[in-house]
Motif scaffolding. Structure first.
Motif, short mmCIF file in Angstrom:
data_model
loop_
_atom_site.label_atom_id
_atom_site.label_comp_id
_atom_site.label_asym_id
_atom_site.label_seq_id
_atom_site.Cartn_x
_atom_site.Cartn_y
_atom_site.Cartn_z
N VAL A 179 48.11 38.79 54.21
CA VAL A 179 48.46 39.13 52.84
C VAL A 179 47.31 38.67 51.95
O VAL A 179 47.08 37.48 51.80
N SER A 180 46.59 39.61 51.41
CA SER A 180 45.42 39.31 50.58
C SER A 180 45.62 39.91 49.20
O SER A 180 45.78 41.12 49.06
N CYS A 181 45.62 39.07 48.18
CA CYS A 181 45.79 39.51 46.80
C CYS A 181 44.54 39.10 46.02
O CYS A 181 44.50 38.02 45.42
N ASP A 182 43.51 39.92 46.07
CA ASP A 182 42.23 39.53 45.49
C ASP A 182 41.65 40.56 44.53
O ASP A 182 40.49 40.44 44.12
N LYS A 183 42.44 41.56 44.15
CA LYS A 183 41.95 42.57 43.20
C LYS A 183 42.69 42.40 41.88
O LYS A 183 43.84 42.81 41.74
N ARG A 184 42.01 41.80 40.92
CA ARG A 184 42.65 41.52 39.64
C ARG A 184 42.65 42.75 38.75
O ARG A 184 41.62 43.38 38.52
N VAL A 185 43.84 43.09 38.24
CA VAL A 185 43.98 44.19 37.30
C VAL A 185 43.90 43.68 35.87
O VAL A 185 43.30 44.30 35.00
N SER A 186 44.52 42.52 35.64
CA SER A 186 44.49 41.86 34.34
C SER A 186 44.74 40.38 34.57
O SER A 186 44.86 39.93 35.71
N ARG A 187 44.85 39.61 33.50
CA ARG A 187 45.09 38.17 33.66
C ARG A 187 46.42 37.90 34.35
O ARG A 187 46.57 36.89 35.04
#
Length: 248
Positions: A179-187
């Motif tokens: 599980v990789s969450c590394d693409k920021r859309v906003s703060r």
């Protein structure tokens, strides 16, 4: 303790403490986020593997709060691959009650916060989790009202929790989890990629985690699309071997 006795006590508490929500007294999600009537309280913030999920707040006022729900965690005593990696352990669910108490005004976030948490799950197989106590400090909420920012590590933890809520995804007890969450859309919004395996079934997908304000506190929400592929079904010429599961 028999189930009837446990939940008979809850009814008595609810009658003595009417569930009138107060906008002036807040609890915690267990990981430093101020919330009123949180849906879940994490007891192991490092990996999110011990959590109390609240089904209903029987009482919430300026002095105390009482929540009915389930304590969930891996069964570390299970045999087999569980002794090699916690990811292979089956999950335990035990009925319990969460209590917030001792409200104190916190200058850190300018709110009145409950500073004591107790969770009772008397029938849990792990003796250390049958009664859990936590002291909640005002410093945990510093700067929270002014800035809402979701970190990538926390986003991944939330996504794992979201995936575990859907039985059809078989996330609990699976292996090769990524599980990789590394693409920021906003703060306050982060995109994720994830994959895992359960038996002959392979899962892969994408999703997003975001923060939102709820009841004067901060909560989180999610959406995902997961592709579920039965490798054995495809190898033997079966049909309907691929399914898409979504949450919005």
């Amino acid at each position: 303790m028999p189930r009837s006795a446990l939940f008979g006590g809850i009814v008595a508490i609810a009658l003595l403490c009417p569930g009138i929500a107060s906008a002036e007294t807040f609890g915690s999600n267990g990981c430093g986020e101020s919330q009123r009537e949180p849906k879940s309280i994490v007891l192991a913030c490092g990996d999110g593997k011990v959590v109390f999920e609240v089904g209903d707040w029987a009482a919430w006022d300026q002095r105390e709060a009482v929540g009915i729900g389930m304590l969930k965690h891996p069964d570390l005593t299970a045999p087999g691959k569980c002794q090699e990696t916690v990811l292979a352990c089956p999950w335990v669910e035990s009925e319990g009650i969460a209590y917030f108490s001792r409200p104190v005004y916190c200058p850190a976030n300018k709110r009145t916060q409950f500073t004591r948490l107790r969770i009772d799950a008397p029938n849990d197989p792990d003796p250390e989790l049958r009664r859990v106590r936590r002291n909640l400090k005002c410093g945990e909420y510093s700067g929270q009202r002014g800035v809402v920012r979701l970190g990538t590590v926390r986003a991944a933890r939330y996504m794992r929790t979201a995936l575990a809520r859907e039985p059809d995804l078989a996330f609990r007890g699976s292996y090769a989890r990524k599980v990789s969450c590394d693409k920021r859309v906003s703060r306050s919004r982060v995109r994720c990629k994830m994959s895992w395996i359960y038996g002959d079934v392979e899962f892969s997908g994408k999703g997003v985690i975001w923060l939102l304000r709820s009841g004067g506190g901060i909560d989180w929400a999610y959406a995902y699309t997961v592709r579920k592929r039965n490798a054995y079904c495809q190898a033997t010429g079966g049909t309907h071997c691929v399914e898409v599961i979504t949450a919005r």
